[in-house]
Scaffold this motif. Structure first.
Motif, mmCIF file in Angstrom:
data_model
loop_
_atom_site.group_PDB
_atom_site.id
_atom_site.type_symbol
_atom_site.label_atom_id
_atom_site.label_comp_id
_atom_site.label_asym_id
_atom_site.label_seq_id
_atom_site.Cartn_x
_atom_site.Cartn_y
_atom_site.Cartn_z
ATOM 1 N N HIS A 30 70.938 36.635 -18.154
ATOM 2 C CA HIS A 30 71.626 35.348 -18.070
ATOM 3 C C HIS A 30 72.967 35.512 -17.346
ATOM 4 C CE1 HIS A 30 73.656 31.644 -19.332
ATOM 5 N NE2 HIS A 30 74.601 32.385 -19.898
ATOM 6 N N VAL A 31 73.726 36.529 -17.728
ATOM 7 C CA VAL A 31 75.024 36.779 -17.100
ATOM 8 C C VAL A 31 74.836 37.142 -15.624
ATOM 9 C CG1 VAL A 31 77.170 38.100 -17.213
ATOM 10 C CG2 VAL A 31 75.930 37.555 -19.330
ATOM 11 N N GLU A 32 73.808 37.934 -15.341
ATOM 12 C CA GLU A 32 73.500 38.320 -13.957
ATOM 13 C C GLU A 32 73.190 37.092 -13.107
ATOM 14 O OE1 GLU A 32 73.043 40.089 -10.601
ATOM 15 O OE2 GLU A 32 73.232 41.506 -12.273
ATOM 16 N N LYS A 33 72.411 36.178 -13.643
ATOM 17 C CA LYS A 33 72.051 34.972 -12.889
ATOM 18 C C LYS A 33 73.300 34.153 -12.576
ATOM 19 C CE LYS A 33 68.809 31.084 -12.910
ATOM 20 N NZ LYS A 33 67.692 30.406 -13.627
ATOM 21 N N TRP A 34 74.224 34.100 -13.543
ATOM 22 C CA TRP A 34 75.473 33.362 -13.319
ATOM 23 C C TRP A 34 76.321 34.020 -12.236
ATOM 24 C CZ3 TRP A 34 80.506 35.247 -14.745
ATOM 25 C CH2 TRP A 34 81.541 34.332 -14.487
ATOM 26 N N ALA A 313 79.672 23.886 -15.736
ATOM 27 C CA ALA A 313 78.996 22.812 -14.991
ATOM 28 C C ALA A 313 77.506 23.134 -14.837
ATOM 29 C CB ALA A 313 79.645 22.618 -13.630
ATOM 30 N N GLY A 314 76.702 22.077 -14.781
ATOM 31 C CA GLY A 314 75.256 22.255 -14.765
ATOM 32 C C GLY A 314 74.602 22.035 -13.422
ATOM 33 N N ASP A 315 73.320 21.773 -13.475
ATOM 34 C CA ASP A 315 72.414 21.681 -12.335
ATOM 35 C C ASP A 315 73.044 20.954 -11.144
ATOM 36 O OD1 ASP A 315 69.887 22.013 -11.126
ATOM 37 O OD2 ASP A 315 69.377 19.945 -11.604
ATOM 38 N N PRO A 316 73.015 21.557 -9.952
ATOM 39 C CA PRO A 316 72.262 22.756 -9.567
ATOM 40 C C PRO A 316 73.014 24.085 -9.785
ATOM 41 C CG PRO A 316 73.213 21.783 -7.617
ATOM 42 C CD PRO A 316 73.560 20.862 -8.764
ATOM 43 N N TRP A 317 74.231 24.042 -10.305
ATOM 44 C CA TRP A 317 74.934 25.276 -10.649
ATOM 45 C C TRP A 317 74.351 25.853 -11.940
ATOM 46 C CZ3 TRP A 317 78.070 28.703 -8.524
ATOM 47 C CH2 TRP A 317 78.821 29.555 -9.341
ATOM 48 N N TYR A 318 74.356 27.177 -12.054
ATOM 49 C CA TYR A 318 73.869 27.839 -13.268
ATOM 50 C C TYR A 318 75.086 28.320 -14.065
ATOM 51 C CZ TYR A 318 71.194 30.791 -16.440
ATOM 52 O OH TYR A 318 70.637 31.345 -17.547
ATOM 53 N N PRO A 319 75.358 27.740 -15.239
ATOM 54 C CA PRO A 319 76.584 28.053 -15.980
ATOM 55 C C PRO A 319 76.456 29.261 -16.902
ATOM 56 C CG PRO A 319 75.420 26.273 -17.079
ATOM 57 C CD PRO A 319 74.620 26.630 -15.856
ATOM 58 N N LEU A 320 77.581 29.925 -17.139
ATOM 59 C CA LEU A 320 77.625 31.010 -18.114
ATOM 60 C C LEU A 320 77.604 30.444 -19.525
ATOM 61 C CD1 LEU A 320 77.997 34.096 -18.610
ATOM 62 C CD2 LEU A 320 80.470 33.658 -18.652
ATOM 63 N N LEU A 321 78.348 29.357 -19.731
ATOM 64 C CA LEU A 321 78.449 28.720 -21.057
ATOM 65 C C LEU A 321 78.057 27.254 -20.920
ATOM 66 C CD1 LEU A 321 81.917 30.240 -22.103
ATOM 67 C CD2 LEU A 321 79.658 30.993 -22.897
ATOM 68 N N PRO A 322 76.760 26.962 -20.886
ATOM 69 C CA PRO A 322 76.314 25.570 -20.692
ATOM 70 C C PRO A 322 76.962 24.652 -21.714
ATOM 71 C CG PRO A 322 74.452 27.083 -20.662
ATOM 72 C CD PRO A 322 75.631 27.870 -21.120
ATOM 73 N N ARG A 323 77.530 23.577 -21.228
ATOM 74 C CA ARG A 323 78.288 22.672 -22.081
ATOM 75 C C ARG A 323 77.421 21.536 -22.599
ATOM 76 N NH1 ARG A 323 82.892 20.221 -23.656
ATOM 77 N NH2 ARG A 323 83.070 18.007 -23.186
ATOM 78 N N ILE A 324 77.497 21.275 -23.903
ATOM 79 C CA ILE A 324 76.866 20.084 -24.476
ATOM 80 C C ILE A 324 77.912 18.994 -24.504
ATOM 81 C CG2 ILE A 324 75.886 19.072 -26.572
ATOM 82 C CD1 ILE A 324 74.544 21.697 -27.127
#
Length: 326
Positions: A30-34, A313-324
């Protein structure tokens, strides 16, 4: 194990309880993808510095529980008698959006039962009122909630206690002032006191000695230059080599890596994510016409929108800490 893999594992371990039960457990992959979304040459320096920073600014559930236990015994409030103090307390649960207050009160209730032998529902025997939240950033939410309460439901005589895990100094200054003004307008006799675990320096006149991201230059990226120009206001750039009073950063060089890379990529994220509003700046949400709020504080519950866009921030960016969102 390579240094890169060590850092990927370390970051994943630090944030392993983020959104537990809602999102998949963070992994090195997950961290690598970010981080792979950044320029190749910047990736290892980013990993190194964000690993150092998150160990200080990320608050796991276990860490939060310990802080709330300490709050129950807060010597400045309880005078050594937490049982008597909390028995008198009325617990305010008034946030119209989000779940942070409700969830923190649930944890506090369990700790209160363990430390004092009674629950929140057994209290409310006096004129003390308690407002709990995870963080004070600009102070808008806390200010609005409590100003309405002061003018409206608050009794004529009361003690208002506000506790947060992280307090940002500028937001605290303005919120404290606005609440005292509301008290004066109400004609009520309400005293006001604060408690916090950590004070994060972000003052207007403390840019050079701040604990938040404050770049020293706009850098050479034309997109950053264009973004700052459209703000229509001269920016205040950090000078010197301070890592801030809380020493979140490993060094000035490490700090500059995050400031420059998060600013540059944050401008790019703004351009690619269609649902970000005008106040969601590259380095975090703020109504001020700057490049962003810049906090790096986050908890296991959520990442604040005052943090850099690249973290949440979300799609299309891939976040480290996806925010709800609320």
């Amino acid at each position: 194990m390579s240094e890169r893999n060590r850092l990927l594992r370390s970051i994943a371990t630090t944030i392993e309880d983020y959104q537990a039960g809602t999102l998949p457990t963070p992994t090195p992959e997950h961290v690598e993808k970010w981080v792979s979304q950044f320029n190749q040459a910047s990736q290892l320096p980013i990993l190194s510095e964000i690993n150092h920073v998150l160990e200080k600014t990320y608050f796991s559930k276990i860490r939060v529980r310990g802080i709330l236990r300490g709050l129950i015994h807060h010597p400045g409030w309880t005078a050594g008698n937490p049982h008597a103090f909390w028995r008198q307390m009325n617990f305010l649960n008034m946030q119209p959006r989000g779940n942070s207050q409700r969830e923190l009160l649930a944890i506090f209730d369990k700790r209160l039962n363990k430390e004092c032998g009674f629950s929140i529902n057994d209290c409310a025997q006096g004129n003390k009122f308690f407002y709990l939240d995870d963080g004070l950033f600009s102070g808008g939410r806390i200010g609005t909630d409590l100003e309405n309460w002061i003018i409206g439901q608050a009794p004529q005589n009361a003690e208002l206690m506000i506790a947060v895990i992280a307090l940002h100094t500028q937001g605290h200054y303005f919120t404290d002032r606005s609440l005292k003004s509301a008290i004066a307008r109400s004609g009520k006799n309400i005293s006001l006191s604060w408690a916090h675990y950590i004070a994060i320096e972000d003052g207007l006149f403390k840019v050079d000695y701040s604990d938040v991201l404050r770049p020293t230059t706009p850098g050479a990226d034309p997109a950053v230059t264009a973004y700052i120009a459209q703000l229509g206001k001269p920016q205040t750039w950090r000078t010197g080599t301070s890592v801030g009073p809380k020493q979140f950063f490993s060094s000035n060089e490490g700090r500059e890596v995050l400031e420059q890379e998060f600013l540059k990529k944050g401008v790019e994220v703004r351009a690619m994510c269609p649902y970000l509003n005008v106040h969601q700046r590259p380095l975090g949400n703020t109504t001020m016409r700057t490049f962003g709020f810049g906090t790096l504080f986050a908890t296991y519950r959520n990442c604040p929108n005052n943090a850099p866009l690249v973290l949440w921030a979300g799609d299309p960016w891939y976040p480290l800490l996806p925010r709800i969102t609320n």
